[in-house]
Design an enzyme around this catalytic site. Sequence first.
Site, mmCIF file in Angstrom:
data_model
loop_
_atom_site.group_PDB
_atom_site.id
_atom_site.type_symbol
_atom_site.label_atom_id
_atom_site.label_comp_id
_atom_site.label_asym_id
_atom_site.label_seq_id
_atom_site.Cartn_x
_atom_site.Cartn_y
_atom_site.Cartn_z
ATOM 1 C CB VAL A 113 -7.953 7.478 -36.256
ATOM 2 C CG1 VAL A 113 -8.952 7.588 -37.404
ATOM 3 C CG2 VAL A 113 -6.554 7.847 -36.735
ATOM 4 N NE ARG B 125 -5.413 -3.909 -27.157
ATOM 5 C CZ ARG B 125 -4.292 -3.677 -27.833
ATOM 6 N NH1 ARG B 125 -3.221 -3.226 -27.206
ATOM 7 N NH2 ARG B 125 -4.250 -3.884 -29.134
ATOM 8 C CE LYS C 34 0.666 5.667 -45.369
ATOM 9 N NZ LYS C 34 1.215 6.864 -44.692
ATOM 10 C CE LYS D 134 0.309 3.124 -42.489
ATOM 11 N NZ LYS D 134 -0.662 3.482 -41.430
#
EC number: 1.1.1.3
Length: 427
Positions: free
Chosen positions: A14, A45, A204, A104
């Site tokens: 993403v 990372r 969600k 989420k």
Amino acid sequence: MKSLKVGMLGCGTVGSQIARLLVANKADLTSRAGAQIELVKVAVRDAKVKRDGVPDNLITTDANSIVNDPNIDLIIEVIGGISPAKELILTALKNGKSVVTANKALLAKDGAELYEAANKANVDLYYEAAVAGAIPILRPLRESLVGDQVIRIMGIVNGTTNYILTKMDESGTAFADALKQAQDLGFAEADPTADVEGFDAADKAAILAGLAFHSRVTDKDVYREGISKITATDVKVAKAMEMVIKLLAITELTAAGEISVRVHPALISRNHPLASVRESYNAVFVEAKSAGQMMFYGRGAGGEPTASAVLGDLVAIARHKISGGIGPKESDYASLKIAPIGQTKTKYLIRLNVADKPGVLESVAHVFAAHSVSIQTVRQTGAGDKAELIVMTHSSTESALSATVKDLSNLPAVTDVASVLRVEGAM
């Protein structure tokens, strides 16, 4: 024109798409936001990994240097998980930086704490990408429908499980084989537990319920069942009844004014709009008192769809920064209670393997009547020791149905209770 500096935490599937689109669409984003949006730091990372579209000079392994940088105005968090994402977001908010997150799991677990930090600092916390990827569903609940009363939300919010169930429905594929196909295509992780056992959808569902009913709802409030027990026979029976099985996230107001919130596989009519949602697509069906029924449909996962939602939030926050305002804060004034799953009412389809002999149907009907569960239809297939009864009930509470199933399994004529599926979304 004012320049707003952005720091990003995470740069995986993403994050790399967000960075790419920020560069490719910089002129349009600037015009829409009314400010130059400039990505200045990206925490990763492993700095040795090359990321297309992300200049090496922006990369750092020190995430704290981003959330503590006084020159950075906005933070995008796409690390995922609880820690260190939670600590980094809280630090950013405390330092007066608005945050866009797609996390989420964190929102479902600790959303209240994040909201309180944002409210205290008088900054924005946006998270459209946390539910259903590119589909704009949270902002309509948060803003467009705020003058209405939401009654019920029923959605397909996990692309992996929808892909699996689509293949089982269309090809008669067994669950294990459909899961393997999803993994080979990259729709499912090597460890698919979060998806197939409903954890992802439950996170969600908690977010949707909180926004819809102006109350704090966490992942622990959500009743959850996954799809790993769905068989090819279940799918075949559903098709014979002109129905389809979907993993649904459902939240609704009960007659007692409480919130029912649950995730489980369910049968829906093939006439229902959600029945036509195939493959890895998502859709959310909303019922409101004045607006009536609405469905939001689109790509629910993936780098580009999620990046689209993140950048939409980023532009909204940038506009607030320019105008000197902020967006909607947490709306938890209603503080509604969570209804126990035992009080939830719906229809059920029960498949029983029984001996084909006189008195079996009478004994089965007696058990249903003893628990005040009304039978709508009964269909028998097979004969001899392999006969099967398929019973559709009228609407009943979960607790009454559970007690019925327990007693049915103890009947001498019942070999086993093959499956119990809820029936939702009558059209």
